[in-house]
Structures are given as structure tokens and as C-alpha cells.
Design a protein around this motif. Structure first.
Motif, PDB file in Angstrom:
ATOM      1  N   ARG A 170      -9.671  -8.019   2.900  1.00 12.74           N
ATOM      2  CA  ARG A 170      -8.983  -6.975   1.309  1.00 12.74           C
ATOM      3  C   ARG A 170     -10.750  -6.389   0.766  1.00 12.74           C
ATOM      4  N   GLN A 180     -10.589   2.265   4.964  1.00 18.07           N
ATOM      5  CA  GLN A 180     -10.343   1.641   3.962  1.00 18.07           C
ATOM      6  C   GLN A 180     -10.522   2.640   2.351  1.00 18.07           C
ATOM      7  N   VAL A 215      -5.890  -4.534   4.619  1.00 23.85           N
ATOM      8  CA  VAL A 215      -5.758  -4.324   5.953  1.00 23.85           C
ATOM      9  C   VAL A 215      -5.946  -5.178   6.958  1.00 23.85           C
ATOM     10  N   LEU A 232      -8.306   5.224   2.910  1.00 22.00           N
ATOM     11  CA  LEU A 232      -6.960   4.761   2.398  1.00 22.00           C
ATOM     12  C   LEU A 232      -6.554   4.725   0.761  1.00 22.00           C
ATOM     13  N   ALA A 233      -8.068   4.457   0.152  1.00 24.99           N
ATOM     14  CA  ALA A 233      -7.337   3.958  -1.083  1.00 24.99           C
ATOM     15  C   ALA A 233      -7.328   5.601  -2.117  1.00 24.99           C
ATOM     16  N   SER A 238      -3.369   6.802  -0.833  1.00 22.69           N
ATOM     17  CA  SER A 238      -2.742   5.775  -1.887  1.00 22.69           C
ATOM     18  C   SER A 238      -3.257   5.955  -3.077  1.00 22.69           C
ATOM     19  N   GLN A 250      -4.870   3.529  -4.876  1.00 22.02           N
ATOM     20  CA  GLN A 250      -5.136   2.680  -5.165  1.00 22.02           C
ATOM     21  C   GLN A 250      -6.702   2.234  -4.800  1.00 22.02           C
ATOM     22  N   ASP A 251      -6.290   1.278  -5.737  1.00 17.71           N
ATOM     23  CA  ASP A 251      -8.307   0.361  -5.196  1.00 17.71           C
ATOM     24  C   ASP A 251      -8.354  -0.731  -5.049  1.00 17.71           C
ATOM     25  N   ASP A 252      -7.376  -1.726  -4.545  1.00 19.08           N
ATOM     26  CA  ASP A 252      -7.526  -2.648  -3.994  1.00 19.08           C
ATOM     27  C   ASP A 252      -6.177  -2.528  -2.763  1.00 19.08           C
ATOM     28  N   ILE A 253      -7.884  -2.888  -1.211  1.00 15.06           N
ATOM     29  CA  ILE A 253      -6.923  -2.424  -0.066  1.00 15.06           C
ATOM     30  C   ILE A 253      -7.104  -3.223   0.294  1.00 15.06           C
ATOM     31  N   LEU A 311       1.016  -1.229   0.129  1.00 12.15           N
ATOM     32  CA  LEU A 311      -0.337  -0.061  -0.326  1.00 12.15           C
ATOM     33  C   LEU A 311       1.390   1.329   0.120  1.00 12.15           C
TER      34      LEU A 311
END
Length: 301
Positions: free
Chosen positions: A198, A158, A172, A161-162, A165, A167-170, A107
Motif C-alpha cells: 500500500r 503507483q 498493489v 495508477l494514482a 484513477s 485516488q491517493d491510496d493505492i 482501484l
């Protein structure tokens, strides 16, 4: 000034150390250091509760009020070793293999300095408080959508965080008590396990749709929670990097323990009060550790 007695070992192996700091004739601080291999967060609550009960009894010259344990941790370890193998282990690992297939190696959160080649444990903490109004609104949302506060907060985390970052695949990480039988609820030991949760987000997805996905993922993870995290890493063999922890680098936890209630009618105030200690360390890049206290939710980042 603090007068420290010489630390003493309570076992031959250095798994538990205790020191007493004398502040006055009637006030002391007991420092207890317990190795994580023999304890977890749930165990800390057991230890505090039982030491308090023993202190109160011994101060009055009474015998121990604690009932003998029917099981020991060794009994649980033997049961786990005998059950979690062959088909049972393969079935659990297979679910996780499908769940984490193609998950991102890392991440990539924005930072103000380069990542060191070898991860350190240096860290700090900031307090987090939702407040009573936001907590009430969160509970109303959970009731409408049929999810728990953990699922709702994880979903929101999430999304955050997306956005940070890109990103679309998180993925935790989240700890789970892993005490699925009532017989082991009162045993001190390392029962806790870590789950890799996920979420896959799309631009068209609504938050309600994400909640449904997180609910399904979380319930599935609970059903397959018996595989120890280190065993899962060994089986999945993710790309290893000394600067990052495997499978996930961000942790989220919500403990439903409640605040310490004051003495009830007829009860004496406990002689023990916990102290908050900032260790100056962090286990992951980012950890959001919350407690559900009924009227509000708060914790540490």
C-alpha cells in the motif's frame, strides 16, 4: 502439420499433463501443464533446468546427474503448519491488519466499457521495454536513494495508477518467492505468496519521499511474508465483490532471473529452448510483469 501423441498423465491426480508435438525427426515441442497448487514460477525454472540435465545425460546413456533431495514439499508444509499458528500467526496478521486498515475497496481505473458483474479471465498482453539508457538512469537513482529497482519501479507504477484513477491510496499486489531457507530452494512446489503493498500519496509529497515510504512498507511486508494470502483475506474479511479480486486488483512483479546465457567455453548448447505462449487470459485488472536482465528491464503489461 503437427503430429501429436496422445497426452499422458504423470500422476493419478490431474496436477501435471504433458504432450509432445513432433515437428520433424530432430525437433519437438513439449507442452507441460502444471496446476498452480503444486508449482510456482521458481519451480518452473527448477523443472526446466532439471529436465535439461536429465535429457543431456540420458541421451548419452548416463545415469541421472541429479542429487537426491534432502527435503520434500510435505516437510515444508508440516513445518509451516506447526510454526505459523497461535502467537506467531497473530503477530504477523496484526501487522497486516494495521497496514491495510481503511484501504480502499477498489482501484477505479478508467475503462472503455462497463465492468461485468462477474469477473472473467479474458485478457491480452503488450510488451514493455525500458531500454539500456533508462535502466542505467534507474539504477543510478536507486543507488542514490538506497532502494532496489523493485522499490523504484513500484513507486513509479503507483504514481501512474494514482494519476489514472484519481485516488491517493493505492494497493498493489506482488508475488514473493517465500523461499527463505536454502534447503527448499531446489524443491518443486507452491511456495510463492502474494503481498498487498500500500502507498498513500499526497499532493505535497516528493517522489523521494514516496520512495522512502515504499521502502519501509516493502521491507515490513518482507518481514511478515509468511501469512498465506488466502489466510490474510480470511482474517481481514474485506468487502467481497464478484467483479473484483479482494484487497487489490493490480499486480506488479520484477523477477531478477537474467536472460538465458549462451554456452560457455567447452559447454554444449542446451537442446531445450523455451517458447513464449500467450494464454489470452489475465488474472487481474492490470498486471505489470517485468524481468531484470542486467543491462535492461522489460516484460509484459
Amino acid at each position: 502439420q503437427l503430429e501429436a501423441q496422445k497426452p499422458f498423465e504423470l500422476s493419478q491426480a490431474p496436477l501435471l499433463r504433458a504432450s509432445v508435438l513432433r515437428l520433424s525427426e530432430q525437433r519437438h515441442i513439449l507442452l507441460v501443464t502444471v496446476h498452480h497448487i503444486v508449482s510456482d514460477g521458481w519451480s518452473s525454472g527448477i523443472l526446466t533446468r532439471e529436465v535439461g540435465a536429465l535429457y543431456a545425460a540420458f541421451a548419452q546413456g548416463l545415469p541421472s546427474p541429479l542429487a537426491p533431495l534432502e527435503l520434500q514439499y510435505a516437510d515444508y508444509a508440516a513445518w509451516q503448519r506447526g510454526w505459523l499458528r497461535d502467537e506467531a500467526l497473530s503477530k504477523q496478521v496484526s501487522w497486516w491488519r494495521g497496514q491495510l486498515a481503511g484501504a480502499p475497496h477498489a482501484l477505479e481505473l478508467p475503462t472503455d466499457r462497463p465492468r461485468p458483474p462477474v469477473q472473467t479471465a479474458n485478457g491480452g498482453t503488450l510488451p514493455i521495454e525500458l531500454g539500456s539508457q533508462l535502466t542505467a538512469e534507474l539504477r543510478a537513482l536507486c543507488l542514490r536513494e538506497g532502494v532496489t529497482p523493485f522499490m523504484a519501479l513500484l513507486s513509479a507504477f503507483q504514481v501512474l495508477l494514482a494519476r489514472y484513477s484519481g485516488q491517493d491510496d493505492i494497493v498493489v499486489g506482488s508475488p514473493i518467492a517465500n523461499r527463505q531457507r536454502s534447503e527448499i530452494e531446489g524443491i518443486v512446489g507452491f511456495f510463492v505468496n502474494t503481498l498487498a503493498l500500500r502507498a498513500r500519496l499526497t499532493g505535497e509529497m516528493t517522489f523521494r519521499e514516496l520512495l522512502a515510504q515504499v521502502k519501509e512498507t516493502t521491507l515490513g511486508a518482507y518481514t511478515h511474508q509468511d501469512v498465506p494470502f488466502e489466510k490474510l483475506v480470511d482474517e481481514l474479511k474485506p468487502e467481497r465483490d464478484l467483479s473484483r479480486s479482494p484487497l487489490f486488483q493490480v499486480m506488479f512483479a520484477l523477477q531478477n532471473t537474467g536472460r538465458s546465457a549462451g554456452p560457455q567455453d567447452g559447454e554444449e548448447k542446451s537442446p531445450l529452448e523455451p517458447m513464449q505462449v500467450d494464454s489470452g487470459t489475465a488474472k487481474f485488472d492490470l498486471s505489470l510483469l517485468c524481468g531484470d536482465f542486467g543491462d535492461d528491464i522489460g516484460g509484459l503489461l
